[in-house]
Design an enzyme around this catalytic site. Structure first.
Site, PDB file in Angstrom:
ATOM      1  N   CYS A   1       5.384  -4.396   1.423  1.00  0.00           N
ATOM      2  CA  CYS A   1       4.886  -5.398   2.378  1.00  0.00           C
ATOM      3  C   CYS A   1       4.316  -4.772   3.643  1.00  0.00           C
ATOM      4  O   CYS A   1       4.196  -5.437   4.667  1.00  0.00           O
ATOM      5  CB  CYS A   1       5.982  -6.398   2.722  1.00  0.00           C
TER       6      CYS A   1
ATOM      7  N   ASP B   1       9.743   4.428   6.160  1.00  0.00           N
ATOM      8  CA  ASP B   1      10.597   3.621   5.267  1.00  0.00           C
ATOM      9  C   ASP B   1      12.008   3.376   5.807  1.00  0.00           C
ATOM     10  O   ASP B   1      12.559   2.311   5.584  1.00  0.00           O
ATOM     11  CB  ASP B   1      10.693   4.298   3.898  1.00  0.00           C
TER      12      ASP B   1
ATOM     13  N   HIS C   1      15.865  -0.461   6.896  1.00  0.00           N
ATOM     14  CA  HIS C   1      14.655  -0.276   6.078  1.00  0.00           C
ATOM     15  C   HIS C   1      13.437  -0.445   6.984  1.00  0.00           C
ATOM     16  O   HIS C   1      12.731  -1.445   6.917  1.00  0.00           O
ATOM     17  CB  HIS C   1      14.681  -1.346   4.974  1.00  0.00           C
TER      18      HIS C   1
ATOM     19  N   ARG D   1       3.311   5.419  -7.147  1.00  0.00           N
ATOM     20  CA  ARG D   1       3.622   6.001  -5.837  1.00  0.00           C
ATOM     21  C   ARG D   1       3.029   7.390  -5.665  1.00  0.00           C
ATOM     22  O   ARG D   1       2.901   8.143  -6.631  1.00  0.00           O
ATOM     23  CB  ARG D   1       5.147   6.124  -5.688  1.00  0.00           C
TER      24      ARG D   1
ATOM     25  N   TYR E   1      13.436   7.318 -12.004  1.00  0.00           N
ATOM     26  CA  TYR E   1      12.375   6.902 -11.086  1.00  0.00           C
ATOM     27  C   TYR E   1      12.841   6.620  -9.668  1.00  0.00           C
ATOM     28  O   TYR E   1      13.849   5.935  -9.465  1.00  0.00           O
ATOM     29  CB  TYR E   1      11.681   5.646 -11.632  1.00  0.00           C
TER      30      TYR E   1
ATOM     31  N   ARG F   1      12.788   0.136  -8.865  1.00  0.00           N
ATOM     32  CA  ARG F   1      14.222  -0.016  -8.657  1.00  0.00           C
ATOM     33  C   ARG F   1      14.756  -1.132  -9.548  1.00  0.00           C
ATOM     34  O   ARG F   1      14.099  -2.136  -9.767  1.00  0.00           O
ATOM     35  CB  ARG F   1      14.504  -0.359  -7.182  1.00  0.00           C
TER      36      ARG F   1
ATOM     37  N   SER G   1       9.999  -4.207   0.564  1.00  0.00           N
ATOM     38  CA  SER G   1       9.247  -3.237  -0.222  1.00  0.00           C
ATOM     39  C   SER G   1       7.855  -3.779  -0.572  1.00  0.00           C
ATOM     40  O   SER G   1       7.712  -4.945  -0.941  1.00  0.00           O
ATOM     41  CB  SER G   1       9.999  -2.923  -1.518  1.00  0.00           C
TER      42      SER G   1
ATOM     43  N   LYS H   1      17.261   5.469  -0.920  1.00  0.00           N
ATOM     44  CA  LYS H   1      17.861   4.138  -0.770  1.00  0.00           C
ATOM     45  C   LYS H   1      19.390   4.192  -0.899  1.00  0.00           C
ATOM     46  O   LYS H   1      20.106   3.510  -0.164  1.00  0.00           O
ATOM     47  CB  LYS H   1      17.296   3.174  -1.808  1.00  0.00           C
TER      48      LYS H   1
HETATM   49  P1  GTP Z   1       8.028   0.315   0.327  1.00  0.00           P
HETATM   50  O1  GTP Z   1       7.512   1.717   0.454  1.00  0.00           O
HETATM   51  O2  GTP Z   1       8.173  -0.155  -1.085  1.00  0.00           O
HETATM   52  O3  GTP Z   1       9.281   0.042   1.100  1.00  0.00           O
HETATM   53  O4  GTP Z   1       6.868  -0.679   0.878  1.00  0.00           O
HETATM   54  P2  GTP Z   1       5.995  -0.644   2.214  1.00  0.00           P
HETATM   55  O5  GTP Z   1       6.539  -1.692   3.138  1.00  0.00           O
HETATM   56  O6  GTP Z   1       5.815   0.707   2.756  1.00  0.00           O
HETATM   57  O7  GTP Z   1       4.595  -1.205   1.715  1.00  0.00           O
HETATM   58  P3  GTP Z   1       3.102  -0.610   1.897  1.00  0.00           P
HETATM   59  O8  GTP Z   1       2.763  -0.277   3.318  1.00  0.00           O
HETATM   60  O9  GTP Z   1       2.906   0.474   0.938  1.00  0.00           O
HETATM   61  O10 GTP Z   1       2.230  -1.887   1.497  1.00  0.00           O
HETATM   62  C1  GTP Z   1       2.070  -2.273   0.193  1.00  0.00           C
HETATM   63  C2  GTP Z   1       1.055  -3.361   0.001  1.00  0.00           C
HETATM   64  O11 GTP Z   1       0.844  -4.158   1.157  1.00  0.00           O
HETATM   65  C3  GTP Z   1      -0.279  -2.807  -0.401  1.00  0.00           C
HETATM   66  O12 GTP Z   1      -0.756  -3.595  -1.449  1.00  0.00           O
HETATM   67  C4  GTP Z   1      -1.123  -2.986   0.839  1.00  0.00           C
HETATM   68  O13 GTP Z   1      -2.472  -3.117   0.531  1.00  0.00           O
HETATM   69  C5  GTP Z   1      -0.538  -4.250   1.435  1.00  0.00           C
HETATM   70  N1  GTP Z   1      -0.718  -4.327   2.897  1.00  0.00           N
HETATM   71  C6  GTP Z   1      -0.228  -3.477   3.819  1.00  0.00           C
HETATM   72  N2  GTP Z   1      -0.579  -3.830   5.074  1.00  0.00           N
HETATM   73  C7  GTP Z   1      -1.310  -4.966   4.936  1.00  0.00           C
HETATM   74  C8  GTP Z   1      -1.955  -5.835   5.860  1.00  0.00           C
HETATM   75  O14 GTP Z   1      -1.929  -5.658   7.070  1.00  0.00           O
HETATM   76  N3  GTP Z   1      -2.604  -6.919   5.327  1.00  0.00           N
HETATM   77  C9  GTP Z   1      -2.641  -7.158   3.981  1.00  0.00           C
HETATM   78  N4  GTP Z   1      -3.284  -8.230   3.546  1.00  0.00           N
HETATM   79  N5  GTP Z   1      -2.063  -6.349   3.079  1.00  0.00           N
HETATM   80  C10 GTP Z   1      -1.399  -5.268   3.545  1.00  0.00           C
HETATM   81 MN    MN Z   2       6.402   2.565   1.940  1.00  0.00          MN
HETATM   82 MN    MN Z   3      11.187   0.976   0.986  1.00  0.00          MN
END
Ligand code: GTP
Ligand code: MN
Ligand code: MN
Length: 603
Positions: free
Chosen positions: A271, A294, A247, A386, A218, A79, A269, A227
């Site tokens: 996280c 999401d 979100h 992704r 993208y 983004r 994002s 979004k």
């Molecule tokens: P968007 O789809 O961009 O909105 O992000 P999201 O919040 O869905 O993030 P996602 O669950 O894909 O997490 C992305 C990153 O966070 C990856 O690198 C994961 O390995 C890391 N991650 C997720 N959960 C944990 C956790 O409980 N502990 C740690 N250390 N890393 C985590």
């Molecule tokens: Mn996600």
């Molecule tokens: Mn997101």
């Protein structure tokens, strides 16, 4: 003047006069070779994926049925927040956290960019519906795009085509969303694998509820139902109509006593939303099912509770770090095929690979189309690469995931990525305090947006890039909703941090499936069954209060993850003051009072 005839324009499958007029107007402006109304059929998917394979944009995967690998232009990978605008009539309605331009000025600039921008390409008209088709008031949109990649992605991410168009009647409201790659082709000009334009605009017109996007192919820049509609435009609708567009993931947690709870969670994002949404609990007897990963739309039901619906139809998940240890359910979902993979690596035998997915093969094609070996210095996959896959084929989707009435939310989690300060979990005292936690949420930046990563910034409710209006008004909306409902019917708000690190920079908490221990504690707090310590920042469990049986982490680490450190929190105060100063006079009094009270408690 004679009317322009563009093949396909005359065979529109609708009598919706406003829609027809808009399609005609856009076609005359952008000058495509032809106009095609997307119907969402298997035949269309087959035709367009073949076209993308022939163009070199897609490589079919030998190891996953009906699945494709794509690599974007290296300048078009995330983004573009710098190029994202909220074009409200008054600048103050966009607010200090958004880029703003006068709507007529923006439209004048973009109209010139759009002029002739689809030459040599097909213009697709995609009717879509965010959220269930059988909703009382289906949330309709139409995306016009010149990108086949967008059309096939919309097949997965939204309910679209004929079944959506059937809901338009002759005059239903819909959000018009115009998208162009901004890469017209001269007669006979060879296309590139990932057409896009150096100039990018992702513009939103909140008063007229329109979206204009130019230059990027993208993700969130181009799949405008996501979004742009479901967060930025929907947040404005939600403000006006008394609901919330957030979100947030939505999950169903079932206890050993077979009692079900629904939890929504907002993390910035990259996280951890997708990971938490599909979590496999490590504690016996507890079960997680997924409703969304999401976005959550939450409305009050007749019983006064807050009900959440996922507007999407697929997962657009961060690939790196996803594997059978961290997110087995995502792996099983993509293994079934029918998925798109963008900016990951391609294996020699026709499968995908990314960092974090076990041992790397001896040779790969990187997302930059280069030879890659384990000795390579660059990553094989872009950090924001992704997978795009249908929810329908997720084994642990909750049966009610597309119930138009949504599911009643018991708890809301806010969380960010913070190496220090923020304990593993903190329970708010009440809705207003929870709103303060959300409004002051902070996180280290990630690769999901263009820019520097690892910098701590405030990301209120994980919505910083997605609030379609003034952030101060948005906080006020949260405060007001809390006053509207019975306090005991509101979800309880918690603040979590899976990312606290030890002095050696290691994560103190193992995370992923182990996060089920935190979910369990939160539910037991709601049921009045678990203990916590009252601290100046809220209720924080001690290591005794959490179920740690079988956890592979030292007691010291867990205690450090849970620690409340008054000095760290005192250091946080000026940052929150700076943040509120940035928002200015629109910061709700309630939140200023929360800050003052926190300051006093910290001494
Ligand atoms: P968007 O789809 O961009 O909105 O992000 P999201 O919040 O869905 O993030 P996602 O669950 O894909 O997490 C992305 C990153 O966070 C990856 O690198 C994961 O390995 C890391 N991650 C997720 N959960 C944990 C956790 O409980 N502990 C740690 N250390 N890393 C985590
Ligand atoms: Mn996600
Ligand atoms: Mn997101």
């Amino acid at each position: 003047m004679t009317a322009v005839t563009i093949p396909g324009l005359e065979h529109a499958p609708t009598n919706h006069a406003r829609l027809l007029a808009w399609v005609q107007e856009v076609a005359e402006l952008t000058c495509p070779d032809e106009v095609v109304w997307a119907d969402g059929s298997q035949g269309e998917w087959d035709r367009l994926t073949k076209k993308l394979v022939d163009a070199g944009t897609f490589v079919p995967l030998k190891k996953k049925p009906n699945s494709f690998w794509a690599a974007s232009d290296p300048t078009d990978v995330a983004r573009v927040e710098e190029r994202t605008y909220i074009c409200s009539v008054r600048e103050e309605d966009s607010g200090p956290t958004n880029n703003w331009m006068d709507p007529s000025k923006m439209k004048a600039i973009m109209t010139e960019l759009y002029r002739g921008c689809m030459r040599g390409r097909t213009m697709y008209v995609i009717p879509f519906c965010m959220g269930p088709l059988d909703a009382e008031k289906p949330m309709l949109g139409v995306e016009i795009t010149d990108s086949e990649y967008v059309v096939v992605s919309m097949h997965i991410m939204t309910r679209m085509g004929t079944k959506a168009l059937a809901l338009f009647g002759e005059d239903a409201d819909y959000v018009p969303a115009l998208h162009s790659l901004g890469a017209p082709l001269e007669h006979g000009q060879q296309d590139v694998q990932w057409p896009c334009n150096e100039t990018k605009y992702i513009s939103h017109f909140p008063e007229t509820r329109e979206i204009w996007s130019f230059g990027s192919g993208y993700g969130g820049n181009a799949l405008l139902g996501k979004k742009c509609y479901s967060l930025r435009i929907a947040s404005v609708m939600a403000r006006d109509e008394g609901w919330l567009a957030e979100h947030m993931l939505i999950l169903k947690l079932t206890s050993p006593e077979n009692k079900a709870y629904y939890i929504a969670a907002a993390f910035p994002s990259a996280c951890g939303k997708t990971n938490l949404a599909m979590l496999e609990p490590t504690i016996p007897g507890w079960k997680v099912e997924t409703l969304g990963d999401d976005i959550a739309w939450m409305r009050f039901g007749a019983d006064g509770r807050l009900y959440a619906v996922n507007p999407e139809n697929g997962f657009f998940g961060v690939a790196p770090g996803t594997d059978y240890h961290t997110n087995p359910n995502a792996m099983r979902t993509i293994a079934k095929g029918n998925s798109l993979f963008t900016n990951v690596a391609l294996t020699d035998d026709g499968d995908i690979w990314w960092e974090g997915m076990g041992e790397p093969p001896a040779h790969l094609t990187s997302w930059k189309h280069q030879d890659w070996t384990p000795d390579s210095e660059e990553l094989s996959s872009h950090p924001n690469s992704r997978y795009c896959t249908p929810i329908e084929q997720c084994d642990i989707k909750a049966p009610e995931w597309d119930d138009p009435n949504g599911v009643p939310i018991s708890a809301i989690f806010f969380g960010g990525r913070r190496a220090t300060t923020i304990p593993l979990v903190t329970e708010s005292r009440d809705w207003q305090h929870g709103t303060y936690m959300g409004a002051t949420l902070s996180s280290e930046t990630t690769a999901a947006a263009v820019g520097k990563t690892g910098v701590v910034r405030r990301d209120p409710m994980a919505m910083l890039p997605f609030i379609g209006y003034n952030a101060g008004d948005y906080f006020q909306h949260w405060v007001d909703l809390g006053k509207r409902a019975d306090a005991d019917k509101l979800p309880k708000i918690f603040y979590v941090n899976w990312f606290r690190r030890g002095e050696d920079k290691r994560f103190l908490w193992p995370g992923f499936g182990e996060n089920s221990r935190v979910l369990k504690w939160a539910i037991e707090r709601i049921e009045g069954k678990a203990a916590a310590q009252e601290t100046p920042i809220g209720y924080v469990p001690t290591a005794e209060d959490l179920d740690l049986e079988g956890l592979d982490a030292s007691r010291e680490d867990v205690e450090a993850a849970l620690a409340f450190d008054a000095d760290e929190w005192r250091a946080e105060i000026p940052l929150v003051e700076e943040w509120f100063a940035k928002i200015g006079e629109k910061v709700p009094t309630t939140l200023r009072d929360e800050l003052a009270a926190l300051k006093q408690r910290l001494g």
